[in-house]
Structures are given as C-alpha cells and as structure tokens.
Scaffold this active site. Structure first.
Site, PDB file in Angstrom:
ATOM      1  N   ASP A   1      -5.402   1.074  10.783  1.00 41.39           N
ATOM      2  CA  ASP A   1      -4.935   1.749   9.568  1.00 41.39           C
ATOM      3  C   ASP A   1      -5.988   1.507   8.499  1.00 41.39           C
ATOM      4  O   ASP A   1      -6.140   0.390   7.999  1.00 41.39           O
ATOM      5  CB  ASP A   1      -3.581   1.183   9.133  1.00 41.39           C
ATOM      6  CG  ASP A   1      -3.100   1.760   7.794  1.00 41.39           C
ATOM      7  OD1 ASP A   1      -3.734   2.705   7.293  1.00 41.39           O
ATOM      8  OD2 ASP A   1      -2.095   1.254   7.260  1.00 41.39           O
TER       9      ASP A   1
ATOM     10  N   HIS B   1      -3.222  -6.231   2.195  1.00 35.00           N
ATOM     11  CA  HIS B   1      -2.324  -7.120   2.929  1.00 35.00           C
ATOM     12  C   HIS B   1      -2.895  -8.522   3.091  1.00 35.00           C
ATOM     13  O   HIS B   1      -2.227  -9.413   3.615  1.00 35.00           O
ATOM     14  CB  HIS B   1      -2.014  -6.548   4.323  1.00 35.00           C
ATOM     15  CG  HIS B   1      -1.134  -5.338   4.271  1.00 35.00           C
ATOM     16  ND1 HIS B   1      -0.840  -4.578   5.381  1.00 35.00           N
ATOM     17  CD2 HIS B   1      -0.483  -4.755   3.233  1.00 35.00           C
ATOM     18  CE1 HIS B   1      -0.039  -3.579   5.029  1.00 35.00           C
ATOM     19  NE2 HIS B   1       0.176  -3.665   3.724  1.00 35.00           N
TER      20      HIS B   1
ATOM     21  N   LYS C   1       8.360   6.203   7.551  1.00 29.38           N
ATOM     22  CA  LYS C   1       8.883   5.064   6.795  1.00 29.38           C
ATOM     23  C   LYS C   1      10.092   5.566   6.014  1.00 29.38           C
ATOM     24  O   LYS C   1       9.940   6.367   5.085  1.00 29.38           O
ATOM     25  CB  LYS C   1       7.827   4.514   5.824  1.00 29.38           C
ATOM     26  CG  LYS C   1       6.604   3.895   6.495  1.00 29.38           C
ATOM     27  CD  LYS C   1       5.564   3.526   5.451  1.00 29.38           C
ATOM     28  CE  LYS C   1       4.381   2.790   6.068  1.00 29.38           C
ATOM     29  NZ  LYS C   1       3.306   2.556   5.071  1.00 29.38           N
TER      30      LYS C   1
ATOM     31  N   GLU D   1      -5.048   5.641  11.380  1.00 29.36           N
ATOM     32  CA  GLU D   1      -4.071   6.015  10.355  1.00 29.36           C
ATOM     33  C   GLU D   1      -4.742   6.096   8.989  1.00 29.36           C
ATOM     34  O   GLU D   1      -5.579   5.248   8.654  1.00 29.36           O
ATOM     35  CB  GLU D   1      -2.950   4.974  10.333  1.00 29.36           C
ATOM     36  CG  GLU D   1      -1.869   5.204   9.303  1.00 29.36           C
ATOM     37  CD  GLU D   1      -0.868   4.062   9.263  1.00 29.36           C
ATOM     38  OE1 GLU D   1      -0.341   3.785   8.157  1.00 29.36           O
ATOM     39  OE2 GLU D   1      -0.625   3.428  10.312  1.00 29.36           O
TER      40      GLU D   1
ATOM     41  N   LYS E   1       5.379   0.532  14.613  1.00 31.11           N
ATOM     42  CA  LYS E   1       4.551  -0.422  13.883  1.00 31.11           C
ATOM     43  C   LYS E   1       5.488  -1.407  13.192  1.00 31.11           C
ATOM     44  O   LYS E   1       6.254  -1.011  12.316  1.00 31.11           O
ATOM     45  CB  LYS E   1       3.721   0.285  12.806  1.00 31.11           C
ATOM     46  CG  LYS E   1       2.424   0.875  13.271  1.00 31.11           C
ATOM     47  CD  LYS E   1       1.670   1.493  12.109  1.00 31.11           C
ATOM     48  CE  LYS E   1       1.284   0.457  11.070  1.00 31.11           C
ATOM     49  NZ  LYS E   1       0.489   1.016   9.970  1.00 31.11           N
TER      50      LYS E   1
ATOM     51  N   GLU F   1       1.729  -9.105   7.137  1.00 32.31           N
ATOM     52  CA  GLU F   1       2.405  -8.607   8.327  1.00 32.31           C
ATOM     53  C   GLU F   1       2.215  -9.503   9.539  1.00 32.31           C
ATOM     54  O   GLU F   1       2.431  -9.085  10.676  1.00 32.31           O
ATOM     55  CB  GLU F   1       1.958  -7.173   8.611  1.00 32.31           C
ATOM     56  CG  GLU F   1       2.365  -6.240   7.472  1.00 32.31           C
ATOM     57  CD  GLU F   1       1.987  -4.789   7.705  1.00 32.31           C
ATOM     58  OE1 GLU F   1       1.419  -4.479   8.772  1.00 32.31           O
ATOM     59  OE2 GLU F   1       2.278  -3.961   6.826  1.00 32.31           O
TER      60      GLU F   1
ATOM     61  N   SER G   1       0.868  -1.168   0.000  1.00 32.06           N
ATOM     62  CA  SER G   1       0.000   0.000   0.000  1.00 32.06           C
ATOM     63  C   SER G   1       0.910   1.223   0.000  1.00 32.06           C
ATOM     64  O   SER G   1       1.483   1.588   1.026  1.00 32.06           O
ATOM     65  CB  SER G   1      -0.878  -0.003   1.261  1.00 32.06           C
ATOM     66  OG  SER G   1      -1.565   1.213   1.395  1.00 32.06           O
TER      67      SER G   1
ATOM     68  N   HIS H   1       7.490  -0.147   9.781  1.00 30.48           N
ATOM     69  CA  HIS H   1       8.000  -1.110   8.800  1.00 30.48           C
ATOM     70  C   HIS H   1       7.239  -0.951   7.487  1.00 30.48           C
ATOM     71  O   HIS H   1       6.430  -0.053   7.328  1.00 30.48           O
ATOM     72  CB  HIS H   1       7.818  -2.525   9.336  1.00 30.48           C
ATOM     73  CG  HIS H   1       6.360  -2.873   9.562  1.00 30.48           C
ATOM     74  ND1 HIS H   1       5.910  -4.144   9.762  1.00 30.48           N
ATOM     75  CD2 HIS H   1       5.223  -2.103   9.599  1.00 30.48           C
ATOM     76  CE1 HIS H   1       4.600  -4.163   9.924  1.00 30.48           C
ATOM     77  NE2 HIS H   1       4.165  -2.925   9.828  1.00 30.48           N
TER      78      HIS H   1
ATOM     79  N   GLN I   1      -7.236  -1.935   6.280  1.00 32.86           N
ATOM     80  CA  GLN I   1      -6.009  -2.701   6.100  1.00 32.86           C
ATOM     81  C   GLN I   1      -5.418  -3.327   7.356  1.00 32.86           C
ATOM     82  O   GLN I   1      -4.921  -4.446   7.319  1.00 32.86           O
ATOM     83  CB  GLN I   1      -4.955  -1.784   5.461  1.00 32.86           C
ATOM     84  CG  GLN I   1      -3.730  -2.495   4.939  1.00 32.86           C
ATOM     85  CD  GLN I   1      -3.019  -1.647   3.929  1.00 32.86           C
ATOM     86  OE1 GLN I   1      -3.403  -1.601   2.768  1.00 32.86           O
ATOM     87  NE2 GLN I   1      -1.986  -0.946   4.365  1.00 32.86           N
ATOM     88  N   GLU I   2      -5.439  -2.604   8.474  1.00 29.20           N
ATOM     89  CA  GLU I   2      -4.764  -3.111   9.672  1.00 29.20           C
ATOM     90  C   GLU I   2      -5.583  -2.819  10.922  1.00 29.20           C
ATOM     91  O   GLU I   2      -6.119  -1.719  11.079  1.00 29.20           O
ATOM     92  CB  GLU I   2      -3.379  -2.465   9.838  1.00 29.20           C
ATOM     93  CG  GLU I   2      -2.434  -2.704   8.689  1.00 29.20           C
ATOM     94  CD  GLU I   2      -1.118  -1.950   8.851  1.00 29.20           C
ATOM     95  OE1 GLU I   2      -0.863  -1.406   9.952  1.00 29.20           O
ATOM     96  OE2 GLU I   2      -0.347  -1.881   7.884  1.00 29.20           O
TER      97      GLU I   2
ATOM     98  N   ASP J   1       0.022   8.781   6.819  1.00 32.21           N
ATOM     99  CA  ASP J   1       1.027   7.935   6.169  1.00 32.21           C
ATOM    100  C   ASP J   1       1.095   8.337   4.700  1.00 32.21           C
ATOM    101  O   ASP J   1       1.977   9.087   4.281  1.00 32.21           O
ATOM    102  CB  ASP J   1       0.668   6.464   6.331  1.00 32.21           C
ATOM    103  CG  ASP J   1       1.592   5.538   5.548  1.00 32.21           C
ATOM    104  OD1 ASP J   1       2.685   5.977   5.141  1.00 32.21           O
ATOM    105  OD2 ASP J   1       1.232   4.354   5.337  1.00 32.21           O
TER     106      ASP J   1
END
Length: 451
Positions: free
Chosen positions: A249, A162, A369, A317, A420, A212, A50, A397, A170-171, A344
C-alpha cells in the site's frame, strides 16, 4: 406477513481504540414480537490515520479532553436523535434502517451526526438481527452463498503514517496464496512474520511494531523491504512467488504535494542526507519540497514497473494521488493486466466514485472500509458495484481498530477472497483472524480458500 423484531433501545458509549484514542461503541436491543425475548448485540467503530479526503466525516469533540479526540457528541447523537428515530422499527430491515440514518443526517458526507455515530448503529443493528435469528453474522449478511475464506494480506512491515521510520510507503504485506485452507495460510503467515523478526534482530534492525502490528525498521532502500521479506519466506521453508507473494500500500496521497504536483519522499531524503554525511536537521521546513527526493506520476509508475519485475508483487494499493484520474488511467494501462491495482483513497468505498473509476477504466480492485461510507447497506452496494464490473474487493480494517471482528464475517459474507487486517500480532488484529478460523471450522467442507 414479515417477521417483526422491534428495536427497543439504542445505546452508545465512548471506549478506546488500539491507539488509545476514543471511539464509539453501540448496543442495539430488540425484542421478538411472539416471545417477548430481548436480544442485544454490540459493535464498535474503527478509525484511520491515512484517510482520503472523500471519506465520510468522523466527528470528534475538539475539546481539551483526549486532545480534542473525544466522541461524547457522537455518543449523545446516538443516545438521543438516532435512538428516537429507530426505536419501534424492525431490526431485520437493514436497508430501511440505514435509509433512516442517512436521511436523519441529511448531508452527503454524514457530517451532521457523524459517520462514526451512523456506522456504529448500522453495524450493531445487523449483528442484533443475526443474533435474533440465531444465525452466524456472515450467513445473515451473505445468505447461503457465503463460503469463501479470504486470503490474508498481512502487513508485516509498516511505514508512512503508520510508523515513525524512514519508509515513505505505508504497508508491505505477505499473502500466503499457496495454502490449501485459511488456517494453513494463517499459520504460514505467522511463521514468516516470526522469522522476519528473527532476521531483523540478527541484523540489528528495529523490531518495534507500527499501528498495524508490522515491524518498523529503518531501511536505506525500498528494495531492502522486499529483500528481507524474501529472506523470511525462504527461512520459513516456503517458496517465494508460489507459496507466498507480496503486496504493498503506497498510500500515495499522503506523499503528494498539490502545490508542486510531486510525490515527496521525506524518509528517503533523510537516508540520502545520512549517506552524504549531512546532519538530521539540515532540511529546513521551507526547503522541504525543494531539497527532498521527489517523483512525478510517470516516475512513480516506472518505480512500480521495476518493483513488479524484480519481486513477486501481486497487488499495489493507492499507487497514485486520490484525484489523479489521468495518472491512474496510465498506471492501469501499464500494470492493470499484471497486478491487482487497488483503490482506497481513490474510491473510499463510495458507489459514486467506484462508478466513475469503472467508467474511466481505472484500477481493477476496490478496498472496502465500512467506516469510509458509514452504513452496512452502502458498503454492500459498493461491493456489488465492483463485482458487477469485474473488479475485485478487498475487505479492510483501519489502523485504529478495536477487538470487534465484523469485517471477518463481512469478508466471508460477500466472498471477497481477500482481507487486510494487519500483522498476526496485537489483539485488535488477531481477533479478525481468530473469527475467520471459527467460521472456517463451522463451514467445514463447504469452506473454500483461493486467491
């Protein structure tokens, strides 16, 4: 006269990341002026699935090898142009080395040599310098003031790009904020993770893991995710909202359709079709936007407001599209004093975009990042700019990782307070957690752990 530790070699090779795709690994060798001793350190470059459109450019070969994802051109750039530019330079002068790399590339987005080439060299130079001075990397980068261990944001349920499941966001992460030390927090997170696996298994849901390390079950409702996280925390013997809190996220740019201005939810649409008795193939590609579940920016903000009221979510996020500054302003106005709003794709670790966000009063935290910007120096500048404005930093990460642990040292070096790096599962994720355990042990009583 400053100490001279001269770079004598720069060498890159192609290796594989955690998704089995090629990435670049760089070794930098330097020699001390007084003793002639040679020091070599190695660093590798992660890759995201992403990615924001404003990130620095990651170059790929585009040939038939590795489905076009090879990085042999990047390796060649390092082993020729970059090597020629850096041999003879002082490895201790990180800012100067990074300046040379940026000017050698000559583009705003590092599209000439490739951000993956430049970053690999920049990281390896920093690590070689630390090794030459016989200093821990976090101490070399952060000085005497580096003491704070980060609270892990553990991505225990994966969705979006992911994982191939019905979750559009996503997370979904757990944060062990009630721990007294990092090692205790890591243990708490690992215990919740394993109890979550147990609960999902008992209910016949998939415990296959995403990129992840988080589980990737098909949930019918978004709220089911947080309900299961709550159950896992309680089964592990911890108090939800006190010992362990949640974060997410949304990766909203991945859901945004620029033609219509809507956020499209394909997974939610498939679940709605199943509930209505429709077959898997009844959404044609042409009717995708028309028939799918979709939301406006206002509806997205309302969704987040409802979730925050219902669950102990402390961080969101990329809640909106990366270029929707007006939407972000409204989101920040309504939720900025209640939760951490992390940019992000919005900021892409770029000091210029971070300044724009600060000036507009958008978000209140920056995801860092290093491969989004391409050099250690620029990443540190982004961190400092955020700090000066009162924004929090979250060191992160990428989904395509290596066993390299640079970001663990970086998190401590800048006292970020949050990291993260995925679920407590898979070596490319646990390598960062294990490095933080070593750092905590080394710091001893100086180490602090707080959210």
């Amino acid at each position: 006269m400053s100490l001279m530790i001269q770079i004598v070699d720069v060498h890159a090779r192609q290796i594989l990341d955690s998704r089995g795709n090629p990435t670049v690994e760089v070794e930098v060798t330097a020699q001390t002026e007084t003793t002639g001793k040679k020091i070599t350190a190695r660093e590798s470059v992660p890759s995201g699935a992403s990615t924001g459109r404003f990130e620095a450019i990651e170059l790929r070969d585009g040939s038939e090898r590795y489905f076009g994802l090879g990085v042999e051109k990047v390796v060649e750039h390092v082993n020729t142009k970059i090597k020629d530019a850096l041999v003879g330079k002082n490895v201790l002068e990180q800012r100067e080395l990074d300046r040379i790399l940026v000017e050698l590339d000559g583009t705003d987005n590092k599209g000439n040599l490739g951000a993956n080439a430049i970053l690999g060299v920049s990281l390896a130079c920093a690590k070689t310098a630390a090794k030459a001075l016989e200093m821990p990397l976090y101490r070399y980068l952060g000085g005497a003031g580096a003491y704070r261990l980060p609270v892990p944001m553990m991505n225990v349920i994966n969705g979006g790009v992911h994982a191939k499941n019905s979750l559009d966001f996503q997370e979904f992460m757990i944060m062990p904020v009630g721990a007294k030390t990092f090692s205790e927090g890591l243990r708490m997170g690992a215990e919740v993770y394993h109890f979550l696996r147990q609960i999902l298994n008992e209910d016949g849901l998939s415990t296959a893991v995403g990129d992840e390390g988080g589980f990737a079950p098909d949930f019918h409702q978004l709220r089911d995710v947080f309900t299961y996280l709550k159950k896992a925390v309680e089964k592990a013997g911890y108090e939800v909202g006190k010992d362990v809190v949640f974060s997410m996220d949304a990766a909203a740019s991945e859901l945004y359709d620029e033609e219509t201005g809507y956020y499209i939810f394909p997974g939610e649409s498939r679940e709605a079709d199943k509930d209505a008795g429709k077959g898997e193939g009844e959404h044609s590609a042409k009717d995708y936007c028309k028939d799918s579940v979709k939301r406006t920016a206002e509806e997205m903000i309302c969704l987040y407001e409802d979730l925050v009221k219902e669950f102990p979510i402390v961080s969101i996020e990329d809640g909106l599209y990366e270029d929707d500054w007006d939407g972000w302003k409204e989101l920040t106005k309504r939720l900025g004093d209640k939760v951490q709003l992390v940019g992000d794709d919005l900021f892409v670790t770029n000091p210029k975009r971070i300044k724009c966000g600060i000036d507009l009063g958008v978000a209140n935290a920056v995801l860092i990042k290093v491969n989004q910007i391409g050099t250690v120096t620029e990443a540190l500048e982004a961190i400092e700019k955020a700090k000066c404005a009162g924004y929090r930093n979250v060191i992160s990460h990428r989904s395509g990782e290596t066993e390299d642990s640079f970001i663990a040292d970086l998190a401590v070096a800048v006292n970020a307070g949050q990291i993260k790096t995925g679920a407590p599962c898979r070596a490319e994720r646990t390598s960062k957690y294990n490095q933080l355990l070593r750092i905590e042990e080394e710091l001893g009583e100086q180490a602090a752990y707080l959210f």
